[in-house]
Design an enzyme around this catalytic site. Structure first.
Site, PDB file in Angstrom:
ATOM      1  CD  GLN A 285      75.657  19.240  74.634  1.00 14.60           C
ATOM      2  OE1 GLN A 285      74.895  18.279  74.692  1.00 14.60           O
ATOM      3  NE2 GLN A 285      76.405  19.484  73.557  1.00 14.60           N
TER       4      GLN A 285
ATOM      5  CB  ALA B 288      73.748  10.505  77.142  1.00 12.49           C
ATOM      6  CG  HIS B 289      73.775  14.684  74.397  1.00 14.20           C
ATOM      7  ND1 HIS B 289      74.833  15.477  74.039  1.00 14.20           N
ATOM      8  CD2 HIS B 289      74.022  13.477  73.846  1.00 14.20           C
ATOM      9  CE1 HIS B 289      75.670  14.798  73.291  1.00 14.20           C
ATOM     10  NE2 HIS B 289      75.195  13.581  73.158  1.00 14.20           N
ATOM     11  CG  ASN B 290      69.855  15.417  71.864  1.00  8.90           C
ATOM     12  OD1 ASN B 290      71.063  15.684  71.946  1.00  8.90           O
ATOM     13  ND2 ASN B 290      68.946  16.341  71.640  1.00  8.90           N
TER      14      ASN B 290
END
Length: 340
Positions: A194, A235-237
């Site tokens: 990540q 969460a990511h993005n």
């Protein structure tokens, strides 16, 4: 402590009554005493105007003549109350300086305050008047804007950025790895590094134990003036637009985009790779499973009911497929035999 004419001079509004009345705190109509200013934002509580012991009240234009108390007439009594409360309850700020037990690998401005047990990595850039509470960990190359406050035990991973005047409450974690894995044919998992960041705008508040994951390749972005309650998972993005507010225990899966001025109710769940446009309200407990492309209020939860009613209603739901089949057969029969 402020006189009412001083409040009006700072915040606007129409003063009706004794301008020399002094107030030192805010309180509800029911609990207020002679040193307090109260407010009427919900017409449901209008009956309490007659019995309140407040020194003064904040009301809207419709309630201007509903009381003989000294009053400030404002366009939005609740917002006005919030601004008065800010004046009467300024946030405490510790004195500038660095505690002896802090572990620093970067330069700290003289105007900033760093408490005991803090660790700050290399290449960190702090703005003026930053406050870092006890036990915080700031990893390498983090940037914090002017007047940002971190309460105790906040962790910010490497390369993340927070804007000016942000408030981050205890236990929040910003920039942990997103949940990214590829699966082998034998069922084992391969971790995807990540390498994105978390970028937080100005005037953002992040609640206690809220987590914001860094992006996989691109960044996770939190816009200006976003307000996040406690125990939220982002969460990511994920991208969240400016002025959006999200209540506690919401979970937002990866690569979802939420627009500006949205409001997400507590315990809502939003699955990944969706788009929610500006000015959307999602009710508490709602599971959002598809993109929302028009502004409005959206609800996908069941109303409270007795257990017996719930059992009966869901017993019917189990038979919806067979009921639909029966209806289709009846429709077909009526089409074939219109005189039947």
């Amino acid at each position: 402590m402020f006189r009412l004419d001083e409040l009006v001079e700072r915040l606007g509004g129409e003063l009706v009554g004794d301008a020399t009345v002094t107030v030192s705190r805010v309180d509800t109509l029911e609990r207020a005493g002679a040193d307090a200013i109260s407010f009427l934002a919900n017409p449901r509580y209008a009956g309490q105007l007659a019995s309140t012991r407040a020194a003064a009240v904040i009301v809207g234009a419709r309630a201007r003549d509903a009381t003989t108390l000294t009053r400030i007439v404002a366009d939005d009594p609740y917002v006005y109350f919030a601004r008065v409360s800010q004046l009467l309850n300024p946030a405490p700020r510790p004195p500038a300086g660095v505690a002896p037990s802090a572990d620093l690998a970067s330069v700290v401005p003289e105007t900033s305050s760093v408490a005991a047990g803090v660790s700050i990595g290399g290449g960190v850039v702090l703005g003026e008047n930053v406050v870092i509470g006890p036990g915080c960990h700031i990893d390498d190359r983090v940037r914090l804007g002017d007047d940002t406050v971190l309460h105790a035990n906040v962790t910010i991973y490497a390369d993340c950025e927070l804007g000016e005047r942000c408030i981050v409450h205890s236990g929040a974690v910003i920039g942990a790895d997103g949940f990214g894995f590829a699966r082998e044919r034998d069922g084992s998992w391969v971790k995807i590094p990540q390498v994105g960041r978390v970028i937080v705008g100005n005037d953002v508040e992040i609640g206690a134990n809220t987590t914001i994951d860094r992006g996989t390749l691109a960044d996770t972005v939190i816009g200006d003036d976003v307000k996040l309650d406690n125990q939220i998972q982002i969460a990511h993005n994920v991208t969240i637009g400016a002025h959006t507010a999200i209540a506690g225990c919401v979970g937002i899966a990866g690569s979802t985009t939420i627009g500006r001025r949205c409001m997400i109710g507590g315990q809502a769940g939003i699955i990944g790779h969706l788009e929610i446009v500006d000015d959307v309200v999602v009710s508490a407990g709602t599971l959002v499973t598809k993109s929302i492309r028009e502004a409005g209020v959206y609800t996908a939860s069941l109303p409270l009911q007795s257990h017996g009613d719930w059992v009966r209603n869901f017993a019917h739901l189990r038979h919806l497929d067979s009921l639909a089949d029966r209806i289709r057969r009846l429709e077909q029969l009526l089409t074939e035999r219109p005189d039947a």
